[in-house]
Design a protein around this motif. Structure first.
Motif, PDB file in Angstrom:
ATOM      1  N   ASN A 146      -0.394 -14.144  -6.928  1.00  0.00           N
ATOM      2  CA  ASN A 146       0.455 -13.654  -6.018  1.00  0.00           C
ATOM      3  C   ASN A 146       0.813 -12.197  -6.219  1.00  0.00           C
ATOM      4  O   ASN A 146       0.653 -11.160  -5.365  1.00  0.00           O
ATOM      5  CB  ASN A 146       1.644 -14.323  -5.787  1.00  0.00           C
ATOM      6  N   ALA A 149      -0.451  -9.041  -4.463  1.00  0.00           N
ATOM      7  CA  ALA A 149       0.357  -8.153  -3.807  1.00  0.00           C
ATOM      8  C   ALA A 149       0.202  -6.573  -4.237  1.00  0.00           C
ATOM      9  O   ALA A 149       0.591  -5.945  -3.362  1.00  0.00           O
ATOM     10  CB  ALA A 149       2.019  -8.419  -4.378  1.00  0.00           C
ATOM     11  N   ASP A 185       4.390  -7.482   5.457  1.00  0.00           N
ATOM     12  CA  ASP A 185       3.920  -6.622   4.238  1.00  0.00           C
ATOM     13  C   ASP A 185       5.199  -6.319   3.493  1.00  0.00           C
ATOM     14  O   ASP A 185       5.065  -5.942   2.207  1.00  0.00           O
ATOM     15  CB  ASP A 185       2.984  -5.413   4.794  1.00  0.00           C
ATOM     16  N   THR A 201       7.809  -7.524   2.934  1.00  0.00           N
ATOM     17  CA  THR A 201       8.195  -8.508   1.725  1.00  0.00           C
ATOM     18  C   THR A 201       7.286  -8.942   0.867  1.00  0.00           C
ATOM     19  O   THR A 201       7.342  -9.893  -0.174  1.00  0.00           O
ATOM     20  CB  THR A 201       9.052  -9.618   2.522  1.00  0.00           C
ATOM     21  N   LYS A 202       5.799  -8.502   0.992  1.00  0.00           N
ATOM     22  CA  LYS A 202       4.814  -8.956   0.338  1.00  0.00           C
ATOM     23  C   LYS A 202       4.299  -8.159  -0.942  1.00  0.00           C
ATOM     24  O   LYS A 202       3.439  -8.623  -1.649  1.00  0.00           O
ATOM     25  CB  LYS A 202       3.700  -9.465   1.146  1.00  0.00           C
ATOM     26  N   THR A 203       4.821  -7.098  -1.021  1.00  0.00           N
ATOM     27  CA  THR A 203       4.223  -5.964  -1.748  1.00  0.00           C
ATOM     28  C   THR A 203       4.527  -6.531  -3.285  1.00  0.00           C
ATOM     29  O   THR A 203       5.548  -7.330  -3.338  1.00  0.00           O
ATOM     30  CB  THR A 203       4.755  -4.564  -1.611  1.00  0.00           C
ATOM     31  N   LEU A 238       8.154  -8.228  -4.507  1.00  0.00           N
ATOM     32  CA  LEU A 238       8.130  -9.569  -5.224  1.00  0.00           C
ATOM     33  C   LEU A 238       8.817  -9.261  -6.494  1.00  0.00           C
ATOM     34  O   LEU A 238       9.084 -10.264  -7.185  1.00  0.00           O
ATOM     35  CB  LEU A 238       6.663 -10.098  -5.382  1.00  0.00           C
TER      36      LEU A 238
END
Length: 581
Positions: free
Chosen positions: A114, A118, A189, A191-193, A197
């Motif tokens: 992930n 990311a 996006d 919260t997904k970079t 993380l």
């Protein structure tokens, strides 16, 4: 029984494993041989889990009265069944642990995947949005959005003070040294970079977004939140063993070595930083009050060749071949300038070489000192009461300072006036009249001449529960320069201000005016007066009745901020930069 039968079948090999409950060992010193037997059948089974099964033999003591020695016999079926049951439980535990380890490994691999995925997500600021206005977090004049209108788009810099990660939303409580702000990152996006993380407390970051009122029923600092549309991490912080929460904790004792060694991190906490901010307000309140009272600020030297409070607490150093000291007090220098400047004060560092790791002692502290010309002792007492009261009023009148007081010491109340006046001799009598009497440090009733200990002084003040101007201390326990009471030459015109809950916060006295009396005081205290010629000359060239006082800013702050020790009221209570073990 199947397990027992299986064991019986497996134990038909020629190998033997010996077990002696009396002298055997269930550790690395045993190998199951007759010379080095195990102690328990359970341990023997474990040692042979992945090996061809031996014949298990247990040492059996001879029956009472028998002339035969001990024998080696196969274990009873009940003992085998019990041992195998324990082995089976152990196997299940191993399997469960292995399953958990496999799951953790899979999750770690998925997390790494992930994180790699990311890294492909790159945030870009939307050029169609309004230009962001840079603000500090204490700026409350920015228009907030709500259901009916858009709020101002702002840009804020700070560090992550608190972090909450939910399935679709990440909440950041940002701090910048001026205030706090709740920042909301909606799912997508944002919260997904890779940065999102790996967010950790103390991460340095800049965030852009619309400033809005918090939804009804929700809570956030100042009732507002930032709906983030773009951000950039400026300085990452560790989230593993080096995470700040593994270094310091607000639940930890600030006296612990680890907390003192990590004082630079402790200062990032809300309590420690609030104490430091309140300190500025207290110091400015003194400055403003002195200015209003037309008392002039001066800056005496810190490197001196004279003592003020006794030679035993002097920090000595070599000054180009001459012995010199770090100042214990600026009082003597203040006295020399009142003929030309009038009433004067200073807020300078003082140093005391006292090896006392107590809540009241600092080797280096900020010293508020003042000297007043053409006054009598009663004038000095009135002035000290006035300066304390006005400083407290100024601090409480400031909205921000008052917030810090409420956070740190919600029970704080300004001292009631007039302050109680009590002579030292009356205090001795009061301490001895209590039931039971409050004893001195030797465990005896107080007598005239005792230096009343801090514990007794505090207890008296707490029971009376009023600010006390404790006056007229014996000559023998006070500094050489203090003026004697002309009506009782046993005592000095001196004063300590005692506050409930903390004890002494101010000390002062009238100063000797007579040249001959001062020379005699030097001799009595074995002080060579030659180095004090500049101080003694004040009695030769137009002496005057004058007096002064001093207080440790850290101790005054500890009183207002409700701190247990003055050490939490200074940036660094001990040397930093020492190599850690």
């Amino acid at each position: 029984m199947a397990a027992v039968q299986e064991l019986a079948e497996r134990t038909k090999s020629d190998a033997k494993c010996y077990i002696d409950p009396a002298v055997g060992k269930d550790d690395e010193t045993a190998d199951g041989s007759e010379a080095k037997p195990f102690q328990s059948l359970y341990h023997a089974l474990l040692e042979n889990l992945d090996k061809p099964a031996p014949t298990y033999l247990i040492r059996v003591a001879p029956k009472e009265g028998s002339s035969n020695g001990p024998t080696w016999e196969e274990p009873a079926k009940a003992a085998v069944k019990k041992a195998i049951g324990r082995v089976d439980a152990y196997k299940k535990k191993l399997a469960k642990n292995q399953q958990a380890a496999n799951k953790e490994k899979e999750e770690q691999q998925q997390r790494l995947k992930n994180l790699e995925d990311a890294k492909k997500i790159v945030l870009k600021e939307d050029p169609s949005l309004p230009a962001a206005v840079r603000i500090k977090l204490n700026n409350k004049s920015v228009e907030l959005g709500d259901e009916t209108k858009k709020g101002t788009r702002v840009k804020v810099f700070g560090r992550i003070h608190h972090l909450t990660i939910q399935k679709n939303t990440t909440f950041i409580r940002l701090k910048d040294g001026y205030g706090f702000l709740q920042c909301v990152l909606q799912g997508g996006d944002l919260t997904k970079t890779y940065d999102a993380l790996t967010f950790a407390l103390e991460t340095s970051i800049v965030l852009y977004g619309e400033l809005r009122k918090v939804p009804e029923g929700a809570k956030a600092p100042d009732g507002r939140e930032l709906q983030v549309d773009y951000y950039k991490v400026l300085g990452a912080a560790p989230s593993d063993l080096d995470a700040i929460t593994n270094k310091v904790s607000r639940q930890s004792d600030p006296w612990e070595a680890a907390m003192l060694d990590n004082r630079h991190l402790v200062l990032r906490g809300e309590t420690a930083s609030s104490v430091m901010k309140l300190r500025e307000f207290v110091e400015l309140a003194f400055i403003d009050t002195y200015r209003e009272m037309q008392i002039t600020k001066v800056s005496p030297p810190a490197m001196v060749q004279t003592q003020v409070e006794g030679g035993s607490t002097l920090f000595k150093y070599d000054y180009y071949g001459e012995e010199a000291y770090l100042t214990q007090s600026s009082q003597l220098y203040l006295e020399t300038v009142i003929p030309s400047l009038g009433d004067v004060y200073c807020i300078e560092k003082s140093f005391r070489a006292e090896r006392s790791l107590t809540r009241r002692h600092l080797a280096e502290y900020a010293h508020v000192e003042a000297e007043l010309d053409f006054i009598e002792f009663d004038d000095l007492l009135q002035h000290i009461e006035e300066i304390i009261s006005r400083v407290v009023d100024k601090v409480l009148a400031d909205e921000k300072a008052s917030e810090y007081i409420k956070l740190l010491n919600p029970e704080f109340k300004k001292p009631s006036r007039p302050f109680m006046r009590m002579k030292y001799e009356e205090a001795i009598e009061w301490l001895n009249k209590q039931d039971p009497p409050i004893l001195n440090e030797e465990g005896n009733p107080h007598v005239f001449g005792d230096d009343i200990a801090e514990a007794a002084e505090r207890r008296m003040t707490d029971i009376i529960n009023r600010p006390i101007l404790l006056t007229h201390f014996p000559v023998e326990i006070k500094a050489f320069y203090m003026k004697k009471d002309p009506n009782d030459l046993r005592v000095t015109e001196s004063v300590d201000v005692l506050m409930p809950g903390v004890g002494e916060i101010v000390g002062g006295s009238m100063r000797m005016e007579d040249w001959d009396e001062l020379i005699a005081a030097y001799k009595k205290n074995d002080i060579g007066h030659e180095a004090y010629y500049w101080y003694t000359d004040q009695r030769k060239y137009g002496t005057s009745p004058h007096g002064g006082y001093g207080l440790g800013l850290e101790r005054f702050l500890a009183w207002m901020a409700g701190q247990h020790t003055v050490r939490t009221c200074t940036l660094y209570p001990r040397f930093m930069g020492r190599c850690k073990p």
